[in-house]
Design a protein around this motif. Structure first.
Motif, PDB file in Angstrom:
ATOM      1  N   ARG A 120       0.835  -1.202   0.000  1.00 38.10           N
ATOM      2  CA  ARG A 120       0.000   0.000   0.000  1.00 38.10           C
ATOM      3  C   ARG A 120       0.876   1.260   0.000  1.00 38.10           C
ATOM      4  O   ARG A 120       0.652   2.196  -0.751  1.00 38.10           O
ATOM      5  CB  ARG A 120      -0.919  -0.042   1.229  1.00 38.10           C
ATOM      6  N   MET A 124       1.019   4.070  -2.927  1.00 38.03           N
ATOM      7  CA  MET A 124       0.616   5.430  -2.579  1.00 38.03           C
ATOM      8  C   MET A 124       1.756   6.421  -2.815  1.00 38.03           C
ATOM      9  O   MET A 124       1.516   7.542  -3.277  1.00 38.03           O
ATOM     10  CB  MET A 124       0.108   5.477  -1.137  1.00 38.03           C
ATOM     11  N   TRP A 128       0.067   8.706  -5.512  1.00 36.80           N
ATOM     12  CA  TRP A 128      -0.477   9.895  -4.865  1.00 36.80           C
ATOM     13  C   TRP A 128       0.565  10.961  -4.619  1.00 36.80           C
ATOM     14  O   TRP A 128       0.280  12.144  -4.687  1.00 36.80           O
ATOM     15  CB  TRP A 128      -1.164   9.535  -3.554  1.00 36.80           C
ATOM     16  N   GLN A 182      -7.608   9.056  -3.331  1.00 37.89           N
ATOM     17  CA  GLN A 182      -6.953   9.886  -2.328  1.00 37.89           C
ATOM     18  C   GLN A 182      -7.955  10.837  -1.681  1.00 37.89           C
ATOM     19  O   GLN A 182      -7.894  11.073  -0.484  1.00 37.89           O
ATOM     20  CB  GLN A 182      -5.828  10.680  -2.964  1.00 37.89           C
ATOM     21  N   ARG A 185      -9.866   9.012   1.100  1.00 37.64           N
ATOM     22  CA  ARG A 185      -9.122   8.538   2.294  1.00 37.64           C
ATOM     23  C   ARG A 185      -8.921   9.616   3.287  1.00 37.64           C
ATOM     24  O   ARG A 185      -8.827  10.713   3.132  1.00 37.64           O
ATOM     25  CB  ARG A 185      -7.784   7.959   1.878  1.00 37.64           C
TER      26      ARG A 185
END
Length: 185
Positions: A120, A124, A128, A182, A185
């Motif tokens: 993860r 990310m 992101w 994103q 979250r």
């Protein structure tokens, strides 16, 4: 004592306001619009007070003014509606509808949650945070070749978890597909 123009206008207003408001209410979509029509009608009457008939037909003259004010009001509403529609169409082209991605985001979040913390974090950081593998290597304090290998495997596990939702010929279409999540979250 002779009444002033202001006194005569007040009398004209008081004698005709209710009828004009009823006229406008029956023709407008809202009470606010009707009140605006009457206000504009009386404004015209005040500005053109010397044109108001003195032969007892002032009420009819006011209805004629109200009719023209109402026509202008309707044209203004139509212009505003057309402009609003044009803007909505242009906004649809410029601003994405986030509602379209809600289901996809839910699927993506569930898939990400099913991955290990390491997978993860790799995904990310690259999607992101827009870091390349060399930069991720610095962040994680591991060699870049290790990051590339782990990232390849993490993407494979994510593809497997997502199934056909984001798969295209065996590859995740684009890491940008991960970015909308994103916001969730």
């Amino acid at each position: 004592m002779r009444p002033t123009a202001e006194d005569e206008f007040r009398e004209l207003f008081e004698q005709n306001f209710r009828e004009l408001l009823g006229y406008a209410l029956r023709r407008c979509g809202s009470a606010d619009d009707a009140a605006d029509v009457v206000a504009d009608t009386m404004l015209v009457a005040w500005r053109r007070f010397d044109e108001v008939p003195a032969d007892g037909t002032a009420r009819l003259w006011l209805y004629g003014v109200a009719r023209r004010v109402l026509a202008n009001h309707r044209r203004g509403v139509q212009r505003r509606d057309r402009l609003g529609e044009r803007l909505r169409v242009e906004l649809e082209d410029v601003v994405p509808d986030h509602a379209d991605g809600v289901e996809a985001n839910a699927v993506l979040i569930a898939a990400l949650d099913g991955l290990s913390e390491t997978d993860r974090e790799l995904l990310m950081l690259t999607t992101w945070e827009s870091l390349d593998p060399q930069e991720v290597a610095v962040v994680l304090d591991v060699p870049a070749r290790v990051v590339r290998t782990r990232l390849h495997r993490a993407r494979g596990r994510l593809r497997k978890r997502l199934g056909d939702a984001f798969a295209d010929h065996g590859h995740v279409r684009d890491d940008r597909a991960l970015r909308p999540a994103q916001e969730e979250r």
